[in-house]
Design an enzyme around this catalytic site. Structure first.
Site, PDB file in Angstrom:
ATOM      1  N   LYS A  80      24.178  34.348 -12.070  1.00 39.65           N
ATOM      2  CA  LYS A  80      22.928  33.882 -11.466  1.00 39.65           C
ATOM      3  C   LYS A  80      23.115  32.455 -10.968  1.00 39.65           C
ATOM      4  CE  LYS A  80      18.590  35.375 -10.886  1.00 39.65           C
ATOM      5  NZ  LYS A  80      18.225  36.726 -10.448  1.00 39.65           N
ATOM      6  N   GLY A 184       3.816  37.500  -5.394  1.00 39.19           N
ATOM      7  CA  GLY A 184       4.970  37.231  -4.549  1.00 39.19           C
ATOM      8  C   GLY A 184       5.455  38.501  -3.884  1.00 39.19           C
ATOM      9  N   TYR A 188       3.606  41.975  -4.387  1.00 36.77           N
ATOM     10  CA  TYR A 188       2.868  42.484  -3.224  1.00 36.77           C
ATOM     11  C   TYR A 188       3.288  43.924  -2.902  1.00 36.77           C
ATOM     12  CZ  TYR A 188       1.495  43.269   1.612  1.00 36.77           C
ATOM     13  OH  TYR A 188       0.982  43.821   2.753  1.00 36.77           O
TER      14      TYR A 188
END
Length: 359
Positions: A80, A184, A188
């Protein structure tokens, strides 16, 4: 934070810091485990309050990617990146934006393929296109699989259906009330699916523009961010930052299921996983439920190129994986995240033993 102690405790491989004076880039990349393959995980852009907060988030997210990729059956390890910065400032001009992300791309390229990046919170396909100008070790291209958010949402949707099957006996969301934390890109897309199913939607979102869009399109009811935990609902779906299930929030919940797209939902897995169970709340391990995005981008590396139908077929299998985790938890008395951890770790250990086989 004693970084080496933390890395030793959870068997991390690498933690790297990048900075560039000209663009203002301040980035951290963590590679947790590469037994299954190169560490793949998106790049998160956030205006962290402190460097320590950014480091801890990067470490937790990278480890989560190891387990996510293992449980998803991918030939990928966990990694990450997080970048400390202000989204609006970085996007203030096309010239600055390109320079910023190409600089990051050069740093990623310096890791020689041990880490592959992609989109995450506040990063886009356009950003990754810039990164690709400097390195091949990037996924989520507009010319290939594109934005992973709708696919993450699809996986969460399938996971919600599995939770309903486990708790209510039928994988049907119609008539259910779902509290959605955040609005977000993933939330959404998920909310759009839920609206089509006839779900009653309650949500919390700081950004007024995103909130107004959700109200206009879905007829969703907006509540204050601090009130979302205590609304009456069947399902609570966390889709914002991590650690939202904690000592303060769990006592407020009025739901039967917690399942969403956020990473590291449990602040302390052993403590807060048990706290949810004690309250009779079923928890779908986040890194299993939200694996749709990484499954989708992983298909960019398929021989013959990316095919959406193949990616969706693999994402649909999250339904069975969540059911397996929840069923095993019920049979063994283990917490769902403990079952998922054991399954992920068992696959990594099995593959690790094959590394010594000469061909």
């Amino acid at each position: 934070m004693k970084k080496f102690d933390y890395m030793e405790k959870f068997n991390f491989e690498q933690l790297v810091f990048f900075q560039d004076n000209d663009t203002g880039l301040k980035a951290i990349t963590c590679i947790h485990n590469t037994v299954l393959g190169p560490g793949l995980g998106g790049t998160r852009l956030w205006n962290y309050a402190t460097e320590e907060e950014a480091v801890e988030d990067c470490l937790r997210l990278a480890r989560g990617m190891t387990y996510k990729n293992s449980m998803a059956g991918l030939q990928l390890g966990g990694g990450k990146s997080v970048i400390i910065g202000d989204v609006k400032a970085i996007r203030s001009s096309s010239v600055r934006r390109e320079a910023f992300w190409r600089t990051f791309g050069r740093f990623v390229d310096g890791l020689n393929g041990r880490y592959i990046t992609a989109e995450d919170m506040n990063t886009t396909c356009l950003d990754m296109d810039y990164v690709q100008m400097e390195t091949p070790y990037v996924a989520g291209m507009r010319s290939k699989s594109g934005n992973p958010s709708p696919y993450t949402a699809h996986g969460v949707y399938k996971s919600l259906l599995a939770c309903c099957k486990h708790v209510y006996g039928a994988d049907n969301l119609s008539g259910k009330t779902v509290a959605v934390q955040g609005m977000g890109a993933v939330a959404y897309a998920l909310t759009k699916k839920l609206h089509a199913e006839g779900v009653k939607l309650i949500f919390a979102e700081l950004d007024d523009e995103k909130a107004e869009k959700a109200i206009a399109e879905f007829g969703a009811k907006r509540v204050d961010v601090k009130d979302i935990y205590s609304v009456d609902c069947d399902i609570f779906s966390p889709n914002a930052m991590g650690a939202t299930m904690n000592d303060d929030t769990i006592p407020l919940l009025k739901c039967r299921v917690v399942c969403g797209g956020a990473n590291n939902t449990l602040k302390d897995a052993s403590v807060h996983g048990q706290a949810l169970k004690d309250r009779g709340i079923v928890y779908a391990p986040d890194y299993v439920a939200n694996a749709g995005g990484v499954i989708n981008v992983s298909h960019e590396f398929d021989e013959g190129g990316y095919k959406e139908a193949s990616a969706l077929a693999d994402i649909d299998r999250l339904y069975d994986r969540i059911l397996e985790v929840l069923r095993t938890a019920g049979e063994t008395g283990l917490l769902p995240h403990q079952v998922a951890d054991q399954m992920a770790e068992a696959r990594i250990e099995a593959v690790k033993k094959t590394k010594g086989i000469r061909r």
